[in-house]
Design a protein around this motif. Sequence first.
Motif, mmCIF file in Angstrom:
data_model
loop_
_atom_site.group_PDB
_atom_site.id
_atom_site.type_symbol
_atom_site.label_atom_id
_atom_site.label_comp_id
_atom_site.label_asym_id
_atom_site.label_seq_id
_atom_site.Cartn_x
_atom_site.Cartn_y
_atom_site.Cartn_z
ATOM 1 N N ALA A 114 65.776 32.324 35.137
ATOM 2 C CA ALA A 114 66.178 31.172 35.577
ATOM 3 C C ALA A 114 67.100 31.030 36.864
ATOM 4 C CB ALA A 114 67.220 30.978 34.471
ATOM 5 N N ASP A 115 67.494 32.748 38.000
ATOM 6 C CA ASP A 115 67.849 32.542 38.464
ATOM 7 C C ASP A 115 67.773 33.335 39.828
ATOM 8 O OD1 ASP A 115 68.764 35.084 37.224
ATOM 9 O OD2 ASP A 115 70.955 35.170 37.448
ATOM 10 N N ASP A 116 66.475 33.565 39.528
ATOM 11 C CA ASP A 116 65.613 34.473 40.788
ATOM 12 C C ASP A 116 63.717 34.396 40.589
ATOM 13 O OD1 ASP A 116 64.589 36.263 42.550
ATOM 14 O OD2 ASP A 116 64.923 37.920 41.035
ATOM 15 N N GLN A 117 63.751 32.942 40.249
ATOM 16 C CA GLN A 117 62.533 32.749 40.368
ATOM 17 C C GLN A 117 61.302 32.346 41.444
ATOM 18 O OE1 GLN A 117 62.765 28.560 37.555
ATOM 19 N NE2 GLN A 117 62.640 29.838 36.120
ATOM 20 N N TYR A 118 60.209 32.703 41.528
ATOM 21 C CA TYR A 118 59.475 32.475 42.333
ATOM 22 C C TYR A 118 58.426 31.702 41.594
ATOM 23 C CZ TYR A 118 57.422 36.583 40.574
ATOM 24 O OH TYR A 118 56.478 37.578 39.565
ATOM 25 N N LEU A 119 57.005 31.746 42.935
ATOM 26 C CA LEU A 119 56.349 31.073 42.074
ATOM 27 C C LEU A 119 54.769 31.911 43.320
ATOM 28 C CD1 LEU A 119 56.210 27.223 43.510
ATOM 29 C CD2 LEU A 119 56.831 27.974 41.581
ATOM 30 N N ALA A 120 54.201 32.345 42.231
ATOM 31 C CA ALA A 120 52.896 33.298 42.320
ATOM 32 C C ALA A 120 51.168 32.109 42.292
ATOM 33 C CB ALA A 120 52.962 34.546 41.796
ATOM 34 N N MET A 121 50.795 33.323 42.949
ATOM 35 C CA MET A 121 49.138 32.463 42.534
ATOM 36 C C MET A 121 48.799 32.169 40.909
ATOM 37 S SD MET A 121 47.213 34.887 41.450
ATOM 38 C CE MET A 121 47.716 36.589 40.224
ATOM 39 N N ASN A 122 48.274 31.340 40.699
ATOM 40 C CA ASN A 122 47.457 31.030 39.614
ATOM 41 C C ASN A 122 46.372 30.772 39.613
ATOM 42 O OD1 ASN A 122 47.066 29.969 36.652
ATOM 43 N ND2 ASN A 122 47.349 28.784 36.950
ATOM 44 N N PRO A 123 45.305 32.029 39.385
ATOM 45 C CA PRO A 123 44.439 32.171 39.298
ATOM 46 C C PRO A 123 43.304 31.659 38.095
ATOM 47 C CG PRO A 123 44.866 33.956 38.129
ATOM 48 C CD PRO A 123 45.817 33.508 38.838
ATOM 49 N N HIS A 124 44.039 31.127 37.090
ATOM 50 C CA HIS A 124 42.981 30.321 35.919
ATOM 51 C C HIS A 124 43.424 28.857 36.488
ATOM 52 C CE1 HIS A 124 43.302 33.801 34.007
ATOM 53 N NE2 HIS A 124 44.609 34.180 34.576
ATOM 54 N N SER A 125 44.392 28.212 37.236
ATOM 55 C CA SER A 125 43.883 26.996 37.834
ATOM 56 C C SER A 125 42.445 26.479 37.519
ATOM 57 C CB SER A 125 44.609 26.878 39.041
ATOM 58 O OG SER A 125 44.192 25.211 39.430
#
Length: 483
Positions: A114-125
């Motif tokens: 919760a206090d250290d979130q990030y966004l990364a690629m989603n190959p399953h989009s």
Amino acid sequence: MIHSFRSLAAGVALTLALAAPAAAQDPQSPRSVATSHVGQLKDGPVAYQAVVAETVVRSEDGEGSGTVVTTSYIRTDAVSAERPVLFIFNGGPGASTTPLHFGAFGPMRRFGEADDQYLAMNPHSLLDAADLVFIDPVGTGYSHPHGDGAPFWSRTGDARSVADVIRDWLARHDRSDAPRYLLGQSYGTIRAAEITRVAPDLNFDGVLLFALVPGERSGLLAHMSALPSYAAAAWHHGRAARDGRTVEQVYEDAVVFARTDYIAALIQGAALPDAERNAMAGRLSAMTGLPAALIAENDLRITNTLFMFNLLADQGLRTGQLDARATARLDAPAQRPPYDDPGMNYGPEAAARAAVAEETVFRPADGVSVVDAYYGDVLDFRADDAYQALNLEVNSAWDHEGFTDAIPHLAEAMARDPDLRVFWSAGYYDLSTPAYGGRYTLDQAGIPADRLTAAYFASGHSVFIEDTNLEALADAVRDFMAE
């Protein structure tokens, strides 16, 4: 059953076309901000445009208005009038699209604590297969009422407003002839069915129901339809004999038992002889892991509360409701529902994901939520208020209009349109919207079996939290839209 096939990894490159910061929202001048991106999905790169747009909606009586914010991902390297459009929303009521947007099908996925979130690629989009439109109804996300939101916080008012947004989107993007699909999770399954009632003109090609809210939520049929989920949870925690069986087999065995011997015993009520009652309590104990005496004391009627707080009581633990695999201490400090449910944020792979720094694409500045930062810094949409992932005030104010089953409206739409199909997914460990409760609801509503695609997963309410399940689910949805 749907099974996963492989695990793929890829990177994501983002190319941003940033505009000037957006001004404060004027209800008469809804904003629309577009940025360009390239994502590396499962089968290769996909160029797309992200459009964050405001749509002003009005209540049926014209006395209320609000702004609905949609986030669209439109492929730009494969433009076609025949390209499907998938409209997506979550449930609650009062829940934003966050789980489906950043946990399942959007081009970026959220990881970390919760206090250290990030966004990364989603190959399953699903962006390779359809353009995606994530809809946050009034009171969720950045969507908000202009004054009193009550006109939108009811089954009918909500369904009409979301239908208006979909109708507006199709016209604005000149996609009125495109194949169109509707996806709702949890309460969103009710919303989807209600939309087919209030907006028959939209003529969807398919409706996708994740974690279907059962029509029978009390009485004997509710006990009957929940039993297979209790059996699956007991199997997971080692409180029921496995005998070499998989969770799928345990679930199917429990379904047969529930709709034969168990429901027959429940129907007899006080007329059931004591010997038969005790024998049935013993069989239920072996299946659910609960003490036979406790089951007998409760007239063979097992509720979520009875199950969750007694299955692992000898260890000082309770199970989750959204995901029965999750546990928490019975003596844990009290929290406001639904935050007291250990299944709410359960993710068995969360710790491993947080450590995969090389996959990181976007991290927010300290003190800024990853969702707000993504909208502001990546999609160039800056709102006046923080993104509302879950609005419990909306939930409390909701008019459920009698809690009647909405799925018959979907059956009526299928009767009108012989080409309309339904996709339904369920998790074995979901006690909030139990799998057999969903199937029973679909069957009793009259959804034609030959136009229903069913997918079961060894997971909880949000079946996509595990990578293998997400891949299998995404493939199943692609196949459904390609039929």
